[in-house]
Design an enzyme around this catalytic site. Sequence first.
Site, PDB file in Angstrom:
ATOM      1  N   LEU A   8      44.654  17.072   0.695  1.00 33.47           N
ATOM      2  CA  LEU A   8      43.856  16.705  -0.477  1.00 33.47           C
ATOM      3  C   LEU A   8      43.869  17.885  -1.440  1.00 33.47           C
ATOM      4  CD1 LEU A   8      40.662  15.186   1.174  1.00 33.47           C
ATOM      5  CD2 LEU A   8      42.539  13.950   0.082  1.00 33.47           C
ATOM      6  N   ALA A 190      42.177  23.717  -6.549  1.00 29.84           N
ATOM      7  CA  ALA A 190      43.530  23.153  -6.499  1.00 29.84           C
ATOM      8  C   ALA A 190      44.531  24.191  -5.977  1.00 29.84           C
ATOM      9  CB  ALA A 190      43.931  22.681  -7.893  1.00 29.84           C
ATOM     10  N   ASN A 191      45.639  23.724  -5.478  1.00 32.34           N
ATOM     11  CA  ASN A 191      46.754  24.571  -5.022  1.00 32.34           C
ATOM     12  C   ASN A 191      46.369  25.582  -3.947  1.00 32.34           C
ATOM     13  OD1 ASN A 191      48.341  23.307  -7.033  1.00 32.34           O
ATOM     14  ND2 ASN A 191      47.490  24.731  -8.550  1.00 32.34           N
ATOM     15  N   ARG A 192      45.353  25.271  -3.173  1.00 28.48           N
ATOM     16  CA  ARG A 192      44.868  26.164  -2.108  1.00 28.48           C
ATOM     17  C   ARG A 192      44.396  27.510  -2.650  1.00 28.48           C
ATOM     18  NH1 ARG A 192      44.742  21.886  -0.625  1.00 28.48           N
ATOM     19  NH2 ARG A 192      45.517  20.943   1.288  1.00 28.48           N
ATOM     20  N   MET A 193      44.044  27.533  -3.977  1.00 25.05           N
ATOM     21  CA  MET A 193      43.534  28.774  -4.589  1.00 25.05           C
ATOM     22  C   MET A 193      42.003  28.732  -4.551  1.00 25.05           C
ATOM     23  SD  MET A 193      46.040  30.690  -5.861  1.00 25.05           S
ATOM     24  CE  MET A 193      45.580  31.372  -7.456  1.00 25.05           C
TER      25      MET A 193
END
Length: 220
Positions: A8, A190-193
């Site tokens: 997700l 978002a983007n695992r950041m």
Amino acid sequence: MDFTDQRLSYEKGRLDQQSVPASPFELLKGWIGEATEKQVQEPYAMSLATCGADNKPSVRIVLMREITETGIVFYTNYESAKGQDIAENPNAEVLFFWHELERQIRISGSIAKIDTDKSAAYFQKRPHDSQVGALVSQPQSGEVANREVMEQTFDQLQTDYPESTKVPTPEFWGGYEITVDKIEFWQGRANRMHDRIVYNRDTNSSSKDIVSWNTKRLLP
Ligand SMILES: Cc1cc2nc3c(=O)[nH]c(=O)nc-3n(C[C@H](O)[C@H](O)[C@H](O)COP(=O)(O)O)c2cc1C
């Protein structure tokens, strides 16, 4: 089963080190409030990790019942498996995770029993059946032969302590307070950041009463 394609994107919020409150308890209360508004069921349910002298961690859910000036309080059976762990090693960590808000909170500190008067006041506030249930589950985490044994004990105790009778607060049951040393707030991005802001209690505080906290951003 393979879940490696399941992912997700977390995009519901953000955390800035500059704008977080000076006290982590303020942020904790704010996040609990938002979780309640967003209809998270039992947002005060937390996973409690303990580790006894055997060095084997154990984790289970308990309900946070209070946020104090210095920590958080939950209630349990002092003779349970977790009670034994805590007696051997007071260090513990709790975790809240609210998927609806893409948030996680980790709290660590040391645990101590709260005053017996305070435990008794809470026990006496609980519904009668819960009070009886606490008596049945003694020692909590001990083995029981079958469900019937539990039900018979429950029925017997309902006879001993009918609805109109006060159930005495058992000595083996009560609250623990985790005095908080560290709290990490995690907001999915978002983007695992992801955003991770951790508060550490300032050990240089000269007075015991004046608690200050420092914050750090951690890599996700
Ligand atoms: C939603 C939920 C809330 C719970 N709340 C408590 C609680 O507040 N206190 C408690 O002793 N156990 C609570 N339990 C049960 C514990 O997870 C656990 O089974 C029990 O305390 C025995 O743990 P132990 O064997 O590690 O001592 C709860 C379980 C769930 C799923």
